[in-house]
Design a protein around this motif. Structure first.
Motif, PDB file in Angstrom:
ATOM      1  N   ASN A 215       0.967  -1.179  -0.128  1.00  7.23           N
ATOM      2  CA  ASN A 215       0.068   0.014  -0.018  1.00  7.23           C
ATOM      3  C   ASN A 215       0.899   1.160  -0.045  1.00  7.23           C
ATOM      4  O   ASN A 215       2.202   1.152  -0.010  1.00  7.23           O
ATOM      5  N   HIS A 216       0.185   2.455  -0.074  1.00  7.15           N
ATOM      6  CA  HIS A 216       1.077   3.619  -0.092  1.00  7.15           C
ATOM      7  C   HIS A 216       1.492   4.051   1.224  1.00  7.15           C
ATOM      8  O   HIS A 216       0.760   4.044   2.477  1.00  7.15           O
ATOM      9  N   ALA A 217       2.712   4.334   1.161  1.00  4.31           N
ATOM     10  CA  ALA A 217       3.622   4.628   2.516  1.00  4.31           C
ATOM     11  C   ALA A 217       3.243   5.985   3.126  1.00  4.31           C
ATOM     12  O   ALA A 217       3.430   6.222   4.286  1.00  4.31           O
ATOM     13  N   GLY A 218       2.656   7.019   2.289  1.00  4.93           N
ATOM     14  CA  GLY A 218       2.248   8.100   2.937  1.00  4.93           C
ATOM     15  C   GLY A 218       0.889   8.271   3.287  1.00  4.93           C
ATOM     16  O   GLY A 218       0.611   9.199   4.115  1.00  4.93           O
ATOM     17  N   THR A 219       0.163   7.514   2.815  1.00  2.00           N
ATOM     18  CA  THR A 219      -1.653   7.635   3.021  1.00  2.00           C
ATOM     19  C   THR A 219      -1.957   6.385   4.051  1.00  2.00           C
ATOM     20  O   THR A 219      -3.127   6.637   4.548  1.00  2.00           O
ATOM     21  N   ARG A 224      -2.942   0.566  10.525  1.00  2.52           N
ATOM     22  CA  ARG A 224      -3.850  -0.197   9.514  1.00  2.52           C
ATOM     23  C   ARG A 224      -3.140  -0.910   8.652  1.00  2.52           C
ATOM     24  O   ARG A 224      -3.510  -1.518   7.612  1.00  2.52           O
ATOM     25  N   ARG A 225      -1.756  -0.812   8.905  1.00  2.52           N
ATOM     26  CA  ARG A 225      -0.712  -1.447   8.035  1.00  2.52           C
ATOM     27  C   ARG A 225      -0.586  -2.991   8.187  1.00  2.52           C
ATOM     28  O   ARG A 225      -0.600  -3.328   9.136  1.00  2.52           O
ATOM     29  N   HIS A 226      -0.254  -3.689   7.176  1.00  2.00           N
ATOM     30  CA  HIS A 226       0.119  -5.186   7.125  1.00  2.00           C
ATOM     31  C   HIS A 226       1.357  -5.272   6.326  1.00  2.00           C
ATOM     32  O   HIS A 226       1.577  -5.700   5.332  1.00  2.00           O
ATOM     33  N   ASP A 227       2.573  -4.790   6.992  1.00  2.00           N
ATOM     34  CA  ASP A 227       3.721  -4.506   6.646  1.00  2.00           C
ATOM     35  C   ASP A 227       4.642  -5.872   6.488  1.00  2.00           C
ATOM     36  O   ASP A 227       4.898  -6.179   7.683  1.00  2.00           O
ATOM     37  N   ALA A 228       4.984  -6.153   5.519  1.00  2.00           N
ATOM     38  CA  ALA A 228       5.709  -7.491   5.348  1.00  2.00           C
ATOM     39  C   ALA A 228       7.033  -7.480   6.204  1.00  2.00           C
ATOM     40  O   ALA A 228       7.401  -8.587   6.692  1.00  2.00           O
ATOM     41  N   VAL A 229       7.675  -6.398   6.008  1.00  2.00           N
ATOM     42  CA  VAL A 229       9.062  -6.265   6.403  1.00  2.00           C
ATOM     43  C   VAL A 229       8.820  -6.334   8.212  1.00  2.00           C
ATOM     44  O   VAL A 229      10.021  -7.028   8.653  1.00  2.00           O
ATOM     45  N   MET A 230       8.088  -5.336   8.618  1.00  2.00           N
ATOM     46  CA  MET A 230       7.833  -5.621  10.023  1.00  2.00           C
ATOM     47  C   MET A 230       7.418  -7.022  10.538  1.00  2.00           C
ATOM     48  O   MET A 230       7.708  -7.548  11.690  1.00  2.00           O
ATOM     49  N   GLY A 231       6.497  -7.674   9.805  1.00  2.00           N
ATOM     50  CA  GLY A 231       6.173  -8.971  10.063  1.00  2.00           C
ATOM     51  C   GLY A 231       7.439  -9.954   9.866  1.00  2.00           C
ATOM     52  O   GLY A 231       7.631 -10.759  11.002  1.00  2.00           O
ATOM     53  N   VAL A 306       0.063 -10.242   9.495  1.00  2.00           N
ATOM     54  CA  VAL A 306       0.522 -10.992   8.275  1.00  2.00           C
ATOM     55  C   VAL A 306       0.348 -12.365   8.390  1.00  2.00           C
ATOM     56  O   VAL A 306       0.105 -12.856   9.049  1.00  2.00           O
ATOM     57  N   GLN A 307       0.760 -12.997   7.037  1.00  2.00           N
ATOM     58  CA  GLN A 307       0.754 -14.425   6.942  1.00  2.00           C
ATOM     59  C   GLN A 307       2.231 -14.743   6.583  1.00  2.00           C
ATOM     60  O   GLN A 307       2.715 -14.150   5.688  1.00  2.00           O
ATOM     61  N   ILE A 308       2.501 -15.782   7.473  1.00  2.00           N
ATOM     62  CA  ILE A 308       3.919 -16.285   7.135  1.00  2.00           C
ATOM     63  C   ILE A 308       3.916 -17.849   6.644  1.00  2.00           C
ATOM     64  O   ILE A 308       3.300 -18.685   7.687  1.00  2.00           O
ATOM     65  N   ARG A 309       4.405 -18.145   5.983  1.00  2.00           N
ATOM     66  CA  ARG A 309       4.385 -19.247   5.059  1.00  2.00           C
ATOM     67  C   ARG A 309       5.661 -19.940   5.366  1.00  2.00           C
ATOM     68  O   ARG A 309       6.728 -19.263   4.917  1.00  2.00           O
ATOM     69  N   THR A 310       5.953 -21.297   5.537  1.00  2.00           N
ATOM     70  CA  THR A 310       7.243 -21.782   5.745  1.00  2.00           C
ATOM     71  C   THR A 310       7.077 -23.081   5.110  1.00  2.00           C
ATOM     72  O   THR A 310       6.242 -24.063   4.891  1.00  2.00           O
ATOM     73  N   GLN A 311       8.418 -23.609   4.558  1.00  2.00           N
ATOM     74  CA  GLN A 311       8.808 -24.683   4.113  1.00  2.00           C
ATOM     75  C   GLN A 311      10.209 -25.229   4.392  1.00  2.00           C
ATOM     76  O   GLN A 311      10.943 -24.512   4.230  1.00  2.00           O
ATOM     77  N   VAL A 312      10.608 -26.480   5.013  1.00  2.00           N
ATOM     78  CA  VAL A 312      11.797 -27.022   5.388  1.00  2.00           C
ATOM     79  C   VAL A 312      12.267 -27.614   3.733  1.00  2.00           C
ATOM     80  O   VAL A 312      11.684 -28.523   3.164  1.00  2.00           O
ATOM     81  N   THR A 313      13.339 -26.656   3.161  1.00  2.00           N
ATOM     82  CA  THR A 313      13.477 -27.236   1.811  1.00  2.00           C
ATOM     83  C   THR A 313      14.809 -28.130   1.437  1.00  2.00           C
ATOM     84  O   THR A 313      15.112 -28.363   0.591  1.00  2.00           O
ATOM     85  N   ALA A 314      15.618 -28.083   2.927  1.00  2.00           N
ATOM     86  CA  ALA A 314      17.030 -28.730   2.619  1.00  2.00           C
ATOM     87  C   ALA A 314      17.236 -29.670   4.051  1.00  2.00           C
ATOM     88  O   ALA A 314      17.049 -28.803   5.158  1.00  2.00           O
ATOM     89  N   LYS A 315      17.473 -30.896   3.995  1.00  2.00           N
ATOM     90  CA  LYS A 315      17.933 -31.300   5.228  1.00  2.00           C
ATOM     91  C   LYS A 315      19.090 -32.350   4.866  1.00  2.00           C
ATOM     92  O   LYS A 315      19.222 -33.223   4.281  1.00  2.00           O
ATOM     93  N   LEU A 316      20.159 -31.834   5.671  1.00  2.00           N
ATOM     94  CA  LEU A 316      21.622 -32.466   5.363  1.00  2.00           C
ATOM     95  C   LEU A 316      21.873 -32.916   6.772  1.00  2.00           C
ATOM     96  O   LEU A 316      22.102 -32.152   7.609  1.00  2.00           O
ATOM     97  N   PRO A 317      22.018 -34.163   6.840  1.00  2.00           N
ATOM     98  CA  PRO A 317      22.205 -34.767   8.235  1.00  2.00           C
ATOM     99  C   PRO A 317      23.568 -34.536   8.743  1.00  2.00           C
ATOM    100  O   PRO A 317      24.704 -34.201   7.859  1.00  2.00           O
ATOM    101  N   PRO A 318      23.936 -34.514  10.303  1.00  2.00           N
ATOM    102  CA  PRO A 318      25.249 -34.182  10.671  1.00  2.00           C
ATOM    103  C   PRO A 318      26.015 -35.654  10.105  1.00  2.00           C
ATOM    104  O   PRO A 318      25.461 -36.588   9.807  1.00  2.00           O
ATOM    105  N   ALA A 319      27.311 -35.409  10.009  1.00  2.00           N
ATOM    106  CA  ALA A 319      28.313 -36.548   9.655  1.00  2.00           C
ATOM    107  C   ALA A 319      29.167 -36.880  10.765  1.00  2.00           C
ATOM    108  O   ALA A 319      30.596 -36.033  10.983  1.00  2.00           O
ATOM    109  N   PRO A 320      28.984 -37.815  11.824  1.00  2.00           N
ATOM    110  CA  PRO A 320      30.081 -38.352  12.671  1.00  2.00           C
ATOM    111  C   PRO A 320      31.147 -38.914  11.772  1.00  2.00           C
ATOM    112  O   PRO A 320      30.930 -39.519  11.190  1.00  2.00           O
TER     113      PRO A 320
END
Length: 404
Positions: A215-219, A224-231, A306-320
């Motif tokens: 939305n417009h930053a001045g008006t 009433r904001r739904h600011d994605a950066v602040m979220g 705001v709405q936050i969507r998440t997805q685990v996109t990479a899983k690399l197991p530890p290497a003992p």
């Protein structure tokens, strides 16, 4: 006895540093002209040391000694980040070369050397070692392109060495050991010379999309904001607070990529995308923290700003790493650097990760001055470089004595 020639070791490191040298650092990205020049130089040095240079189909370079016995493989990589240091990877390869020469001079020709291709991820992180270990199918990566649009298939087809490429079977080797600079502060802060790595951390990526209302930053009134950066800021702060109370001693987390849309001065941002990377040596904690981040996103979304969507996109197991090899390195460190070594975790990924899935593997660290790496300021004191190679050589000698 396997005796390291310190002058020869440091001279070879200095010579390799000149190929792609840029001030105090090195620019030698994988499969560029400078990278190939560096590895062709290595191939010549392998041959001069009595090792047969062998290129495999993905561009890994091996130096194989004239023996049919099970071999100890030592190495790392010689490519760099776009703005890299002179020791990251190269130290492990040159250590392997020096130990192979010293072992042959001592009448124990059982050391092979490797420079794995594209460890730094120009086309794919740990590319050469993952393909060689069978973790990444060769055919799956041929059409990958780098940031300049170069296609891997075309590069490999243009390398004359690969016309006679050979498959190098992992069955030739009974162990893999990688020497490396620490790339962190632990050893340098403690004034210690040697780190014996017990585990290499695992990693998970949580992709985050914060959806607001552009939305417009001045008006648009503040209430009433739904600011994605602040979220996103609220999410990142909540993750940081939760992780600090639930993390282990080696846990690290990073929001290393954040993009804002439309990223304009006079617009309330409608969307922020980010990637959360979590690293830890324990799989259960990795799983817990990734799930915790998802839960935090759900709680913020439930409040409605705001709405936050998440997805685990990479899983690399530890290497003992292999307990017997770790003990062998620890014994050599205690004998040659008493009171100046420690067992530790590697927070960085290395070629030893995929290789450890197919054969006993271990790693040895030397200090990084001020913990600097992946930058032109990366450095290690010459005495520490020599001591690391000396300790590794002593450990490898005990392994050769056990060879059939």
């Amino acid at each position: 006895m396997v005796e390291i020639n310190s002058t020869r070791l440091l001279d070879d490191l200095a010579a390799l540093r000149q190929i792609g040298g840029h001030g105090t650092g090195v620019v030698r990205e994988a499969f560029t002209a400078t990278d190939l020049e560096g590895r062709r130089w290595l191939a010549r040095r392998f041959a001069e040391a009595g090792l047969r240079p062998v290129w495999d189909p993905i561009g890994n370079l091996f130096g194989l000694p004239p023996t049919g016995r099970p071999l100890v493989l030592i190495g790392s990589h010689s490519d760099t980040q776009p703005e890299g240091g002179w020791l990251d990877g190269s130290y492990g390869v040159i250590c392997g070369l020096e130990i192979a020469r010293a072992a042959q001079e001592a009448g124990r020709p059982g050391i092979a050397v490797v420079s794995f291709a594209d460890e730094e991820g120009t086309f794919e992180p740990l590319l050469g070692s993952r393909v060689w270990s069978g973790e990444l199918p060769f055919s799956a990566i041929l059409d990958r392109t780098d940031r300049n649009g170069r296609r891997l298939r075309d590069i490999l087809a243009g390398m004359p060495e690969l016309i006679t490429a050979e498959q190098v079977s992992p069955q030739l080797f009974k162990a893999y050991i990688e020497a490396h600079i620490e790339q962190g502060l632990v050893l340098d802060d403690a004034d210690e010379a040697i780190g014996v790595v017990e585990t290499i951390v695992g990693m998970q990526h949580v992709e985050v999309a914060v959806i607001g209302d552009q939305n417009h930053a001045g008006t648009t009134p503040m209430n009433r904001r739904h600011d994605a950066v602040m979220g996103f800021v609220a999410f990142a702060h909540a993750v940081d607070e939760a992780f600090r109370s639930e993390a282990g001693p080696s846990t690290v987390w990073t929001f290393g990529r954040v993009t804002v849309s439309p990223n304009a001065t006079s617009i309330v941002p409608g969307r922020t995308d980010a990637m959360l990377q979590i690293r830890d040596p324990e799989q259960a904690r990795l799983n817990h923290l990734a799930a915790r981040a998802v839960s935090i996103a759900e709680n913020i979304s439930a409040k409605g700003a705001v709405q936050i969507r998440t997805q685990v996109t990479a899983k690399l197991p530890p290497a003992p790493l292999d307990a017997t090899l770790v003990s062998t390195l620890a014994s050599a460190a205690e004998r040659l650097s008493p009171g100046l070594w420690r067992r530790m975790v590697s927070g960085a990924l290395h070629d030893a990760v995929p290789v450890s899935r197919i054969m006993p593997s271990a790693m040895l660290f030397v200090p990084s001055i001020a913990g600097r790496s992946h930058c032109f300021e990366e450095d290690t004191r010459p005495g520490d470089l020599v001591q690391g190679c000396t300790v590794l050589g002593a450990a490898v000698e005990s392994l050769l004595l056990l060879s059939p």
